[in-house]
Design an enzyme around this catalytic site. Structure first.
Site, PDB file in Angstrom:
ATOM      1  N   LYS A  62       0.845  -1.204   0.000  1.00  0.00           N
ATOM      2  CA  LYS A  62       0.000   0.000   0.000  1.00  0.00           C
ATOM      3  C   LYS A  62       0.877   1.249   0.000  1.00  0.00           C
ATOM      4  CE  LYS A  62      -3.846   2.139   2.539  1.00  0.00           C
ATOM      5  NZ  LYS A  62      -4.776   1.988   3.687  1.00  0.00           N
ATOM      6  N   SER A 131      -9.527   2.420   2.580  1.00  0.00           N
ATOM      7  CA  SER A 131      -8.568   3.145   1.768  1.00  0.00           C
ATOM      8  C   SER A 131      -7.586   2.235   1.029  1.00  0.00           C
ATOM      9  CB  SER A 131      -7.763   4.093   2.674  1.00  0.00           C
ATOM     10  OG  SER A 131      -7.081   3.344   3.697  1.00  0.00           O
ATOM     11  N   SER A 155     -10.504   0.037   6.607  1.00  0.00           N
ATOM     12  CA  SER A 155      -9.782   0.075   5.336  1.00  0.00           C
ATOM     13  C   SER A 155      -9.183  -1.243   4.860  1.00  0.00           C
ATOM     14  CB  SER A 155      -8.668   1.127   5.407  1.00  0.00           C
ATOM     15  OG  SER A 155      -9.232   2.408   5.509  1.00  0.00           O
TER      16      SER A 155
END
Length: 414
Positions: A62, A131, A155
């Protein structure tokens, strides 16, 4: 989807080389990435170790997690092209295991609510969640066998549900968040996405250097409480149907299942999440807000504007509420005789449109509690969109959470 354990077995048996395994991932990326948009960048010439338990396993990182070999842009133009000098410890751990941090995956800016351009692999007109949008979508699209994500509200668990993969939010601080862009230091939790529960358990056991997490395969006669989180708005019918289907599967597998209503203190803790998160982000993004406010996306900018007015006394009160609820959750598992909680992973399937990431209302309490959570894909809507459930156990009992999820996964498959 690409199975981490299948790739490892093929490499161990000599049927596939580590280089060949990375090559398979590159082929999958070339085929799917143009339509999905899950990746920020791909390393054109990574080092590919030939030894180690994850040798040849390509991993998505990420884009709020530091990587020395790839830029870390936080999903924001403020950090475009920024290159950290060092890997985050979790990336260094992956490399020590032989894994190849091949790609950075998309994140909403600074891991908040403003969406990415990533599309849901099951329906390009629907959000993949956030996210950790790129990590969930890349695993779901079969482009990566493993990807890292983070969770401050929902997330990991929510995008895993929307994309139909297994997502693991471990116990708080099981994996180090050093080298991860901070949003809320009391809530940020590092986790992962994989194609199946055994894949996820294997990866987490190695990352955390806790073999018992993967060895806990036999869940035994579990006592599971079905929790509907009545302090939240009701879910969509497909989420309720998925929860019922998972409960029936658990019963077929030998678990004792019963409805369980959380005491009122947990509704109070749910409400406290926002004060803690927003007070802390005011400090963790203070430089960006002071020097680049106009470059921040609208939802984050508005949240930071509002956060300036949160008083320290309100933050401290929210922390006390959370502390009391965490103590109360121990009693739920010990005195009320539950081994695991089964609840919604999201309000329903992924919403239409790419202008939002969905609602985290069924995730925020459990992030605040710091307990292990596992998303398990259960069903599909008539449009082919996945619907998942969430398995939760007591703090530090990550192996049991994965074992319980694995028990339901096998029962659903059989």
């Amino acid at each position: 989807m690409l199975s981490l354990l299948d790739l490892c077995a093929r490499i161990d048996s000599g049927r596939l080389t580590p280089e060949g395994a990375v090559g398979l991932v590159r082929e999958a990326i070339a085929a799917r990435e143009p339509e999905i948009g899950a990746l920020v960048c791909v390393d054109p010439a990574p080092a590919i170790p030939t030894t180690g338990p994850l040798a040849g396993i390509a991993v998505g990182i990420k884009d709020i997690i530091d990587t020395a070999d790839l830029p870390t842009a936080m999903g924001s133009p403020i950090y475009a092209g920024w290159r950290p000098r060092a890997d985050a410890p979790v990336v260094a751990r992956l490399k020590s295991l032989g894994a190849v941090p091949l790609a950075k995956t998309t994140t909403t800016p600074f891991a908040f609510l403003d969406p990415t351009a990533t599309r849901n692999p099951h329906h390009p007109g629907h959000t993949p969640g956030g996210s950790s949008a790129g990590s969930a979508a890349a695993v779901a699209a079969g482009m990566l066998p493993l990807a890292l994500g983070t969770q401050t509200g929902g997330s990991i668990i929510r995008p895993a549900a929307f994309c139909g993969v297994v997502g693991v939010k471990p116990s708080f601080r099981l994996l180090p968040t050093v080298g991860v862009k901070c949003y809320s230091w009391a809530l940020d939790t590092l986790g992962l996405f994989a194609a199946s529960v055994p894949d996820a358990a294997h990866a987490l056991a190695l990352l955390a250097d806790r073999p018992a997490i993967a060895a806990h395969a036999d869940a035994g006669a579990l006592r599971i409480g079905i929790v509907r989180q009545d302090f939240c708005a009701a879910p969509d019918p497909e989420a309720e149907a998925a929860l019922a289907r998972a409960a029936r599967a658990a019963e077929r597998a030998g678990a004792r299942v019963r409805d369980y209503a959380l005491p009122a203190r947990f509704g109070e803790a749910f409400a406290a999440h926002a004060a803690i998160q927003d007070y802390e982000v005011r400090q963790s993004l203070a430089w960006e807000y002071a020097t680049h406010r106009d470059a921040l996306p609208p939802r984050l900018r508005a949240a930071l504007d509002a956060a300036q007015g949160i008083e320290t006394a309100a933050y401290d009160a929210a922390r006390r509420t959370a502390h009391h609820a965490r103590r109360g959750l121990k009693e739920v598992f010990s005195e009320d005789g539950l081994d695991a909680i089964l609840t919604y992973a999201a309000p329903g399937a992924a919403p239409a449109g790419l202008d939002q990431t969905g609602d985290s209302r069924f995730n925020r309490l459990w992030t605040l509690m710091g307990v292990p959570c596992v998303t398990l894909p259960v069903d599909r809507t008539s449009a082919g969109l996945p619907v998942g459930v969430q398995v939760i156990t007591r703090f530090g009992d990550d192996g049991r959470a994965l074992a319980a999820a694995g028990l339901i996964e096998r029962a659903l498959r059989d």
